[in-house]
Design a protein around this motif. Structure first.
Motif, PDB file in Angstrom:
ATOM      1  N   ALA A 323       0.835  -1.208   0.000  1.00  0.00           N
ATOM      2  CA  ALA A 323       0.000   0.000   0.000  1.00  0.00           C
ATOM      3  C   ALA A 323       0.863   1.249   0.000  1.00  0.00           C
ATOM      4  CB  ALA A 323      -0.922  -0.014   1.213  1.00  0.00           C
ATOM      5  N   ILE A 324       1.926   1.245   0.776  1.00  0.00           N
ATOM      6  CA  ILE A 324       2.828   2.401   0.819  1.00  0.00           C
ATOM      7  C   ILE A 324       3.530   2.557  -0.517  1.00  0.00           C
ATOM      8  CG2 ILE A 324       4.950   3.294   1.864  1.00  0.00           C
ATOM      9  CD1 ILE A 324       4.017   2.039   4.512  1.00  0.00           C
ATOM     10  N   GLN A 325       3.970   1.452  -1.096  1.00  0.00           N
ATOM     11  CA  GLN A 325       4.667   1.516  -2.372  1.00  0.00           C
ATOM     12  C   GLN A 325       3.776   2.110  -3.465  1.00  0.00           C
ATOM     13  OE1 GLN A 325       6.196  -2.273  -3.668  1.00  0.00           O
ATOM     14  NE2 GLN A 325       6.831  -1.521  -5.675  1.00  0.00           N
ATOM     15  N   ASN A 326       2.487   1.776  -3.438  1.00  0.00           N
ATOM     16  CA  ASN A 326       1.572   2.225  -4.490  1.00  0.00           C
ATOM     17  C   ASN A 326       0.975   3.606  -4.235  1.00  0.00           C
ATOM     18  OD1 ASN A 326       1.919  -0.205  -5.888  1.00  0.00           O
ATOM     19  ND2 ASN A 326       0.268  -1.209  -4.741  1.00  0.00           N
ATOM     20  N   ALA A 327       1.152   4.128  -3.026  1.00  0.00           N
ATOM     21  CA  ALA A 327       0.565   5.423  -2.685  1.00  0.00           C
ATOM     22  C   ALA A 327       1.431   6.572  -3.179  1.00  0.00           C
ATOM     23  CB  ALA A 327       0.388   5.525  -1.177  1.00  0.00           C
ATOM     24  N   LYS A 328       0.764   7.681  -3.503  1.00  0.00           N
ATOM     25  CA  LYS A 328       1.475   8.913  -3.872  1.00  0.00           C
ATOM     26  C   LYS A 328       1.331   9.963  -2.788  1.00  0.00           C
ATOM     27  CE  LYS A 328       0.983   8.259  -8.875  1.00  0.00           C
ATOM     28  NZ  LYS A 328       0.462   8.838 -10.153  1.00  0.00           N
ATOM     29  N   ASN A 329       0.095  10.184  -2.355  1.00  0.00           N
ATOM     30  CA  ASN A 329      -0.185  11.213  -1.352  1.00  0.00           C
ATOM     31  C   ASN A 329      -0.720  10.565  -0.079  1.00  0.00           C
ATOM     32  OD1 ASN A 329       0.430  13.428  -3.138  1.00  0.00           O
ATOM     33  ND2 ASN A 329      -1.536  13.020  -4.146  1.00  0.00           N
ATOM     34  N   ILE A 330      -0.083  10.868   1.033  1.00  0.00           N
ATOM     35  CA  ILE A 330      -0.431  10.218   2.294  1.00  0.00           C
ATOM     36  C   ILE A 330      -0.763  11.266   3.353  1.00  0.00           C
ATOM     37  CG2 ILE A 330       0.393   8.691   4.142  1.00  0.00           C
ATOM     38  CD1 ILE A 330       2.216   7.351   2.111  1.00  0.00           C
ATOM     39  N   VAL A 331      -1.794  10.985   4.134  1.00  0.00           N
ATOM     40  CA  VAL A 331      -2.139  11.799   5.300  1.00  0.00           C
ATOM     41  C   VAL A 331      -1.853  10.980   6.549  1.00  0.00           C
ATOM     42  CG1 VAL A 331      -4.043  12.825   6.614  1.00  0.00           C
ATOM     43  CG2 VAL A 331      -3.888  13.190   4.146  1.00  0.00           C
ATOM     44  N   LEU A 332      -1.225  11.606   7.532  1.00  0.00           N
ATOM     45  CA  LEU A 332      -1.014  10.973   8.831  1.00  0.00           C
ATOM     46  C   LEU A 332      -2.128  11.412   9.772  1.00  0.00           C
ATOM     47  CD1 LEU A 332       2.840  11.444   9.310  1.00  0.00           C
ATOM     48  CD2 LEU A 332       1.611   9.522   8.324  1.00  0.00           C
ATOM     49  N   TYR A 333      -2.689  10.442  10.506  1.00  0.00           N
ATOM     50  CA  TYR A 333      -3.852  10.746  11.335  1.00  0.00           C
ATOM     51  C   TYR A 333      -3.920   9.736  12.475  1.00  0.00           C
ATOM     52  CZ  TYR A 333      -8.891  11.498  12.306  1.00  0.00           C
ATOM     53  OH  TYR A 333     -10.103  11.778  12.878  1.00  0.00           O
ATOM     54  N   PRO A 334      -3.931  10.182  13.749  1.00  0.00           N
ATOM     55  CA  PRO A 334      -3.845  11.554  14.251  1.00  0.00           C
ATOM     56  C   PRO A 334      -2.393  11.951  14.538  1.00  0.00           C
ATOM     57  CG  PRO A 334      -4.275  10.072  16.054  1.00  0.00           C
ATOM     58  CD  PRO A 334      -4.175   9.217  14.821  1.00  0.00           C
ATOM     59  N   HIS A 335      -2.214  13.133  15.145  1.00  0.00           N
ATOM     60  CA  HIS A 335      -0.883  13.573  15.545  1.00  0.00           C
ATOM     61  C   HIS A 335      -0.518  12.933  16.879  1.00  0.00           C
ATOM     62  CE1 HIS A 335       2.087  16.174  17.581  1.00  0.00           C
ATOM     63  NE2 HIS A 335       2.602  16.222  16.368  1.00  0.00           N
ATOM     64  N   THR A 336       0.633  12.251  16.906  1.00  0.00           N
ATOM     65  CA  THR A 336       1.122  11.607  18.131  1.00  0.00           C
ATOM     66  C   THR A 336       2.619  11.850  18.247  1.00  0.00           C
ATOM     67  OG1 THR A 336       1.723   9.486  17.110  1.00  0.00           O
ATOM     68  CG2 THR A 336      -0.586   9.761  17.784  1.00  0.00           C
ATOM     69  N   HIS A 337       3.213  11.285  19.304  1.00  0.00           N
ATOM     70  CA  HIS A 337       4.671  11.339  19.453  1.00  0.00           C
ATOM     71  C   HIS A 337       5.373  10.693  18.261  1.00  0.00           C
ATOM     72  CE1 HIS A 337       4.517  12.910  23.466  1.00  0.00           C
ATOM     73  NE2 HIS A 337       3.886  11.864  23.948  1.00  0.00           N
ATOM     74  N   TYR A 338       4.685   9.754  17.615  1.00  0.00           N
ATOM     75  CA  TYR A 338       5.320   8.976  16.551  1.00  0.00           C
ATOM     76  C   TYR A 338       5.296   9.665  15.193  1.00  0.00           C
ATOM     77  CZ  TYR A 338       4.739   5.028  19.802  1.00  0.00           C
ATOM     78  OH  TYR A 338       4.778   4.183  20.868  1.00  0.00           O
ATOM     79  N   THR A 339       4.525  10.732  15.068  1.00  0.00           N
ATOM     80  CA  THR A 339       4.299  11.336  13.754  1.00  0.00           C
ATOM     81  C   THR A 339       5.603  11.695  13.057  1.00  0.00           C
ATOM     82  OG1 THR A 339       2.172  12.219  14.489  1.00  0.00           O
ATOM     83  CG2 THR A 339       3.144  13.210  12.539  1.00  0.00           C
ATOM     84  N   LYS A 340       6.526  12.268  13.795  1.00  0.00           N
ATOM     85  CA  LYS A 340       7.803  12.707  13.222  1.00  0.00           C
ATOM     86  C   LYS A 340       8.549  11.541  12.579  1.00  0.00           C
ATOM     87  CE  LYS A 340      12.207  14.830  14.622  1.00  0.00           C
ATOM     88  NZ  LYS A 340      12.950  15.438  15.775  1.00  0.00           N
ATOM     89  N   GLU A 374      -6.701  14.967  -1.606  1.00  0.00           N
ATOM     90  CA  GLU A 374      -6.186  14.147  -2.695  1.00  0.00           C
ATOM     91  C   GLU A 374      -5.473  12.899  -2.187  1.00  0.00           C
ATOM     92  OE1 GLU A 374      -3.681  16.637  -4.989  1.00  0.00           O
ATOM     93  OE2 GLU A 374      -5.317  17.929  -5.718  1.00  0.00           O
ATOM     94  N   ALA A 375      -5.615  12.615  -0.919  1.00  0.00           N
ATOM     95  CA  ALA A 375      -4.921  11.467  -0.329  1.00  0.00           C
ATOM     96  C   ALA A 375      -5.427  10.151  -0.908  1.00  0.00           C
ATOM     97  CB  ALA A 375      -5.109  11.465   1.178  1.00  0.00           C
ATOM     98  N   ASP A 376      -4.504   9.265  -1.201  1.00  0.00           N
ATOM     99  CA  ASP A 376      -4.905   7.914  -1.581  1.00  0.00           C
ATOM    100  C   ASP A 376      -4.551   6.906  -0.482  1.00  0.00           C
ATOM    101  OD1 ASP A 376      -2.364   7.974  -4.164  1.00  0.00           O
ATOM    102  OD2 ASP A 376      -2.147   7.939  -1.993  1.00  0.00           O
ATOM    103  N   LEU A 377      -3.967   7.406   0.626  1.00  0.00           N
ATOM    104  CA  LEU A 377      -3.664   6.545   1.763  1.00  0.00           C
ATOM    105  C   LEU A 377      -3.676   7.365   3.043  1.00  0.00           C
ATOM    106  CD1 LEU A 377      -2.662   3.806   2.963  1.00  0.00           C
ATOM    107  CD2 LEU A 377      -0.334   4.591   2.536  1.00  0.00           C
ATOM    108  N   VAL A 378      -4.352   6.854   4.060  1.00  0.00           N
ATOM    109  CA  VAL A 378      -4.285   7.416   5.406  1.00  0.00           C
ATOM    110  C   VAL A 378      -3.480   6.453   6.263  1.00  0.00           C
ATOM    111  CG1 VAL A 378      -5.568   8.053   7.475  1.00  0.00           C
ATOM    112  CG2 VAL A 378      -6.472   8.630   5.220  1.00  0.00           C
ATOM    113  N   PHE A 379      -2.463   6.971   6.913  1.00  0.00           N
ATOM    114  CA  PHE A 379      -1.656   6.133   7.806  1.00  0.00           C
ATOM    115  C   PHE A 379      -2.008   6.515   9.241  1.00  0.00           C
ATOM    116  CE2 PHE A 379       1.646   4.113  10.051  1.00  0.00           C
ATOM    117  CZ  PHE A 379       2.234   3.180   9.204  1.00  0.00           C
ATOM    118  N   ILE A 380      -2.563   5.557  10.001  1.00  0.00           N
ATOM    119  CA  ILE A 380      -2.930   5.802  11.399  1.00  0.00           C
ATOM    120  C   ILE A 380      -1.653   5.768  12.237  1.00  0.00           C
ATOM    121  CG2 ILE A 380      -4.271   5.007  13.372  1.00  0.00           C
ATOM    122  CD1 ILE A 380      -6.238   3.765  11.415  1.00  0.00           C
TER     123      ILE A 380
END
Length: 413
Positions: A323-340, A374-380
């Motif tokens: 999924a990551i390999q095929n994605a172009k635009n990704i949104v991170l959700y939610p904001h946590t210590h790990y986001t960085k 325009e996200a095609d992937l949301v990463f929790i």
């Protein structure tokens, strides 16, 4: 100078990662004790590569003890630890970088009367490493527990407490509790707060131990009986009834980030209130076992039902990588210590991070912005089962693909 103890059982792949992390360290004055809890896989073959080095010693137990704490307690009984300090690992943990051992050794040389060393830790979700950031009240180089501010005490609780002086380990015996070890049906939780109060401590900045979040490790938190008894008995070791009650509520709260509490309300706060009334009584161990059986009978099937649904919603490692390999635009959700760290991991793979969204924090875009983007992937970007569960259910009807840090346990039935 340092005994590195690694407990393992039927996880040779993870054990090899741990051993390799030790072997690449820049500091060399150590011994490694590989404590095998009677594995039936290829562990004995995997370790041969390492035991060519005489610093690595392989000890296979004749019978399975069932829990890592019991393995360590047996090692103490047998006198396996021979160095001045003992650094404890499970096979799913490993040393970060090449200098963690050197930094610890330098601190121990400088502070020879140290009982107990706190170091930073991070998490590995297979190939994604994530750390906590934002400590604004750092720990002193050396300290006693009572000298710390409340904020510093909270920070200390987020450090790995695994490097002991051998003298302190032998004196305090944190991995032995008669109420646990007289029976083999539950694990022994370590009462770290008790240890803090009787130790001379040091903090080593820059030394990091990585805790592997493996999918099959979640199942040990799915047994109501084991969880209630182990954490209940440890809470009962507190100095006061008030402190015992606080620890019980902490472990049994629905906000505690383990699978047992993650999916539905099972009355944990009420159980904490009840068990606290038995604080100090000789029959506490039998009482907590009786209540544990009652709650297991009442809620175990429900927990399995919820967990099965949750596990089936999680991706496999292969699915996440594809999924990551095929994605172009990704949104991170939610904001946590790990986001960085997740952002860094994804950008290293050439991915475009559109934005970070969070419905509960100021300054961030919201869920509706994610759906309309325009996200095609949301990463929790959270490893908390309740948060992941809620997010998966929230996003599941969207056309946007969803990936998580947590991975499916394909061995769970």
């Amino acid at each position: 100078m340092i005994s590195i103890s690694i407990t393992t059982y039927n996880r040779s792949r993870l054990l090899k990662r741990c051993l390799e992390s030790v072997r690449r360290q820049s500091f060399s004055d150590y011994e490694v004790l590989i404590l095998d809890d009677c594995s039936s896989d290829d562990t004995s073959e995997v370790v041969k590569e390492f035991t060519k080095d005489t610093r690595f010693r392989y000890i296979k137990y004749e019978k399975n003890l069932g829990f890592g704490t019991k393995v360590i307690n047996e090692a103490q009984n047998k006198g396996y630890f021979t160095k001045d300090f003992v650094w404890l690992f499970s096979d799913d943990e490993y040393m970060y970088g090449e200098d963690s051992l050197r930094l610890v050794a330098e601190a121990l040389n400088k502070h020879k009367d140290t009982d107990f060393v706190a170091i930073d830790y991070g998490f590995a979700y297979e190939d994604i490493e994530a750390f906590d950031y934002g400590y604004n009240d750092p720990l002193p180089e050396t300290f006693l527990y009572d000298e710390l501010s409340q904020k510093q005490k909270e920070i200390l609780s987020t450090k790995h407490k695994v490097i002991y002086s051998k003298e302190f380990l032998d004196r305090e015996r944190p991995f032995f509790n008669g109420n646990f070890n007289s029976k083999n049906d539950v694990c022994c939780e370590v009462d770290y707060e008790r240890l803090f109060k009787v130790a001379k401590m040091a903090y080593v900045s820059g030394a990091v131990q990585i805790f592997g979040i493996t999918e099959n490790a979640r199942t040990k938190y799915l047994d109501f009986y084991n969880w209630i008894v182990a954490t209940g008995q440890t809470s009962a070791l507190a100095d006061t009834k008030k402190e015992c009650h606080r620890l019980l509520k902490l472990h049994y709260s629905s906000s505690y980030p383990l699978c047992l509490n993650a999916f539905f309300s099972w009355g944990g706060d009420g159980l904490a209130d009840t068990l606290a009334e038995f604080y100090g009584r000789d029959d506490f161990s039998s009482v907590v076992r009786k209540f544990a059986q009652i709650y297991k009978d009442a809620f175990q099937d429900t927990l399995y039902e919820y967990y099965s649904k949750f596990n089936n919603m999680l991706p496999t490692l292969k699915e996440r990588q594809e999924a990551i390999q095929n994605a172009k635009n990704i949104v991170l959700y939610p904001h946590t210590h790990y986001t960085k760290d997740i952002k860094k991991y994804l950008e290293a793979k050439g991915k475009n991070i559109l934005f970070v969204a969070d419905d509960y924090k100021e300054g961030y875009k919201r869920f509706d912005d994610v759906i309309g983007s325009e996200a095609d992937l949301v990463f929790i970007s959270s490893g908390h089962p309740r948060i992941v569960w809620n997010m998966l259910n929230k996003i599941k009807d969207s056309k946007i693909k969803v990936m998580t840090l947590l991975l499916k346990d394909e061995s769970y039935k």
